[in-house]
Scaffold this motif. Structure first.
Motif, short mmCIF file in Angstrom:
data_model
loop_
_atom_site.label_atom_id
_atom_site.label_comp_id
_atom_site.label_asym_id
_atom_site.label_seq_id
_atom_site.Cartn_x
_atom_site.Cartn_y
_atom_site.Cartn_z
N ALA A 173 16.76 126.14 64.81
CA ALA A 173 17.91 127.01 64.51
C ALA A 173 19.15 126.21 64.14
O ALA A 173 20.05 126.73 63.46
CB ALA A 173 18.21 127.91 65.71
N VAL A 174 19.22 124.95 64.55
CA VAL A 174 20.43 124.15 64.34
C VAL A 174 20.62 123.83 62.86
O VAL A 174 19.69 123.37 62.18
CB VAL A 174 20.36 122.85 65.15
CG1 VAL A 174 21.61 121.99 64.91
CG2 VAL A 174 20.20 123.15 66.64
N LYS A 175 21.82 124.08 62.37
CA LYS A 175 22.18 123.79 60.98
C LYS A 175 23.34 122.80 60.93
O LYS A 175 24.23 122.82 61.78
CB LYS A 175 22.59 125.08 60.25
CG LYS A 175 21.48 126.11 60.14
CD LYS A 175 20.39 125.67 59.17
CE LYS A 175 19.36 126.78 58.95
NZ LYS A 175 18.31 126.35 57.99
N PHE A 176 23.31 121.91 59.93
CA PHE A 176 24.37 120.92 59.76
C PHE A 176 25.28 121.32 58.60
O PHE A 176 24.79 121.66 57.51
CB PHE A 176 23.81 119.53 59.44
CG PHE A 176 22.73 119.07 60.38
CD1 PHE A 176 22.90 119.17 61.75
CD2 PHE A 176 21.55 118.52 59.90
CE1 PHE A 176 21.92 118.73 62.62
CE2 PHE A 176 20.57 118.07 60.76
CZ PHE A 176 20.75 118.18 62.12
N ASN A 196 27.25 130.37 65.47
CA ASN A 196 26.93 129.76 66.76
C ASN A 196 25.86 128.67 66.64
O ASN A 196 25.64 127.92 67.59
CB ASN A 196 26.43 130.82 67.75
CG ASN A 196 27.49 131.85 68.06
OD1 ASN A 196 28.62 131.50 68.39
ND2 ASN A 196 27.14 133.11 67.94
N GLN A 197 25.21 128.59 65.49
CA GLN A 197 24.13 127.63 65.32
C GLN A 197 24.48 126.51 64.34
O GLN A 197 23.62 125.72 63.97
CB GLN A 197 22.86 128.36 64.84
CG GLN A 197 22.36 129.41 65.82
CD GLN A 197 21.19 130.21 65.29
OE1 GLN A 197 20.85 130.13 64.10
NE2 GLN A 197 20.56 130.99 66.16
N ILE A 198 25.74 126.45 63.95
CA ILE A 198 26.17 125.45 62.96
C ILE A 198 27.02 124.39 63.64
O ILE A 198 28.00 124.69 64.33
CB ILE A 198 26.96 126.10 61.82
CG1 ILE A 198 26.12 127.15 61.10
CG2 ILE A 198 27.45 125.04 60.84
CD1 ILE A 198 26.86 127.91 60.01
N VAL A 199 26.64 123.13 63.43
CA VAL A 199 27.45 122.01 63.91
C VAL A 199 28.04 121.33 62.67
O VAL A 199 27.33 121.04 61.71
CB VAL A 199 26.62 121.03 64.76
CG1 VAL A 199 25.40 120.52 64.01
CG2 VAL A 199 27.48 119.85 65.21
N ILE A 200 29.36 121.14 62.69
CA ILE A 200 30.06 120.63 61.51
C ILE A 200 30.45 119.17 61.75
O ILE A 200 30.97 118.83 62.82
CB ILE A 200 31.30 121.49 61.17
CG1 ILE A 200 32.03 120.94 59.94
CG2 ILE A 200 32.24 121.62 62.36
CD1 ILE A 200 33.12 121.87 59.42
#
Length: 525
Positions: A117-120, A222-226
């Protein structure tokens, strides 16, 4: 403005083009300008104190200077210990299978995100950067963990750069299909209340990317890390692999910032030996801050937040120069003091400043430190936020203030006392100096000499630690290079004066006088 998807589709999507006729640097309120002047005021008070004390009570200021020297030496010793620990952790982290660790630890954890689920979201701020540097940067990103299925890259361009759109479109065409999405945003010049620089550039790009990914394409914020970076940052091959683990497994992911150690090795063999020593010194302290449990690290250069936290905090402020520490402080107060920095011991490579001549090298490095030293504003910024947020624990706010003010005041007021306070009393009162044969019988001079010698020795240790981690040489070492390396060690105090103390005092004095700073891109190759 073109938008390129990972699958190779091209759609005409505008994600952030604008224009304004307004220009000029913003002026902070009078109260903020007063707070901004605190470090500079203390630095010049320290100078006046040192001069007056050298005439009135020289042994008092010599004693204070000796105590400060002893503290600096102790700080170097602790940094050396922490650096050894940090290098050991780097070797350990490079062997970890992060997905296997996630699988073992996530079993039964209801607050863990699904691994897939994690997106960059990666912002690449740039202005007049050479295409070769940006190609190298994008190539490095394209090789990161599952970049083709979970990474969105945003080229954060500046309208002030001629042909910025054409440059971005060229790069998008070359890297089509290697990311889930690759797009660009052009930051307009002259927006009200803005100062041109990395902070305002990436704030514009991040807002446009959030609108495109979350508001239009329906991605879960909630699943995006920038992650934001310098245009020449070369991430460790496993950084985003480890970041996936940390973001997915950590229940407090929305109050965390992730930071890797910085190594100025991007062009290590193209810069002079004295500059290698200065950069080794800087990199050693950054790693020590991350590795030592007794110090609190602050983000620098390239780092990662949850998009949810950045959005809730209002993104980067558009009227600051040193955006990394400023964003951390802003998010700290926006998160009710729950924000914590989590080290990721997988170092990224940065490109050191350079130039065609010795003067250009000195000028470029000086300007870079001056830009970083504009972070002296953060002392006043923290004080202002403390007054605005009385509901936040005073102790937690004070810990942050002490951490930020420590380095700023040590490089300004502390340097004044340590140098002027140790030299003027002797110049004005030669009789204070005992005979060479009795030098060690006076504790003040014993401490001063020992502290100075220890700092130089530990500077050599930092250099040796840096040498052990450098990439392979691109050309054989020459006799001139060997001689310059040897000369660099005794010159370390002078190099520190030129590239650390003077630009810090320059920035703090300009802040004291209400001046402003224009963001200048340092030359790199």
């Amino acid at each position: 403005m073109p938008y390129q998807s990972g699958g190779g589709r091209r759609n005409n999507v505008q994600i952030g083009v604008g224009r304004s006729l307004w220009g000029g640097a913003p002026q902070p309120p009078i109260s903020e300008r007063v707070l901004d002047g605190i470090p500079g005021c203390l630095a010049w008070l320290a100078l006046l104190f040192s001069v007056a004390s050298a005439l009135a009570f020289p042994r008092v200021v010599l004693t204070i200077s000796a105590l400060l020297g002893a503290y600096s030496a102790l700080r170097f010793i602790l940094a050396g210990i922490a650096n050894v620990s940090g290098m050991r952790r780097i070797r350990q982290w490079e062997k970890i299978d992060w997905k296997a660790r996630y699988t073992a630890e996530s079993a039964g954890k209801t607050d863990a995100l699904a691994w897939d689920a994690v997106k960059f979201l990666v912002i690449v701020p740039n202005y007049t950067e050479a295409l070769s540097i940006l190609r190298r940067t994008l190539e490095n990103l394209a090789r990161q963990y599952e970049a083709g299925t979970r990474m969105t890259v945003v080229l954060a361009m500046e309208a002030a750069e001629q042909n910025a759109a054409q440059k971005a479109e060229t790069l998008i065409a070359e890297f089509s299909g290697r990311f889930e999405h690759i797009m660009y945003a052009i930051h307009p010049r002259g927006l009200p209340g803005e100062m041109r620089g990395k902070s305002s550039n990436q704030a514009w790009a991040a807002r446009q990317a959030k609108r495109r990914l979350v508001d239009e394409l329906g991605y879960d914020i909630n699943q995006i890390v920038i992650s934001t970076m310098d245009a020449d940052t070369m991430w460790h091959p496993q950084y985003f692999y480890a970041l996936t683990y940390h973001f997915a497994i950590t229940a407090q992911r929305y109050t965390r910032v992730w930071q890797s150690p910085i190594r100025y090795h991007g062009n290590i063999w193209d810069i002079s030996p004295p500059m290698r020593l200065v950069n080794a010194y800087s990199g050693a302290f950054e790693l020590a801050y991350l590795a030592a449990p007794w110090w609190q690290a602050i983000p620098i250069s390239s780092y990662s937040y949850s998009l949810r936290l950045l959005d809730a905090s209002g993104y980067w402020d558009t009227d600051v120069i040193a955006e990394d520490a400023h964003m951390y402080i802003k998010a700290f107060f926006c998160s009710d003091a729950e924000l914590e920095l989590v080290p990721i011991f997988l170092p990224f490579l940065a490109t050191a400043t350079t130039g065609e001549t010795v003067w250009e090298v000195v000028k470029s490095r000086y300007q870079q430190t001056l830009r970083h030293a504009w972070g002296s504003k953060e002392v006043g910024y923290i004080l202002a936020r403390m007054m605005e947020h009385p509901e936040i624990s005073t102790w937690l706010s004070l810990k942050l203030l002490i951490r930020v003010a420590h380095d700023i005041l040590l490089a300004g007021a502390g340097w004044m006392i340590l140098t002027v306070g140790s030299q003027l009393p002797i110049l004005f009162n030669p009789g204070l100096v005992p005979p060479l044969s009795q030098l060690t019988t006076d504790p003040i001079y014993t401490v001063l000499v020992a502290a100075g010698g220890l700092v130089i020795v530990l500077g050599i240790v930092f250099w040796a630690q840096d040498v052990a981690s450098r990439p392979p040489r691109t050309q054989p070492i020459t006799l001139r290079e060997r001689l310059l390396t040897l000369v660099s060690f005794p010159l370390l105090p002078i190099l520190t004066l030129i590239f650390v103390a003077l630009p810090v005092l320059h920035a703090q004095t300009r802040l004291l006088l209400g001046g402003s700073l224009q963001y200048q891109v340092a030359r790199k190759i």
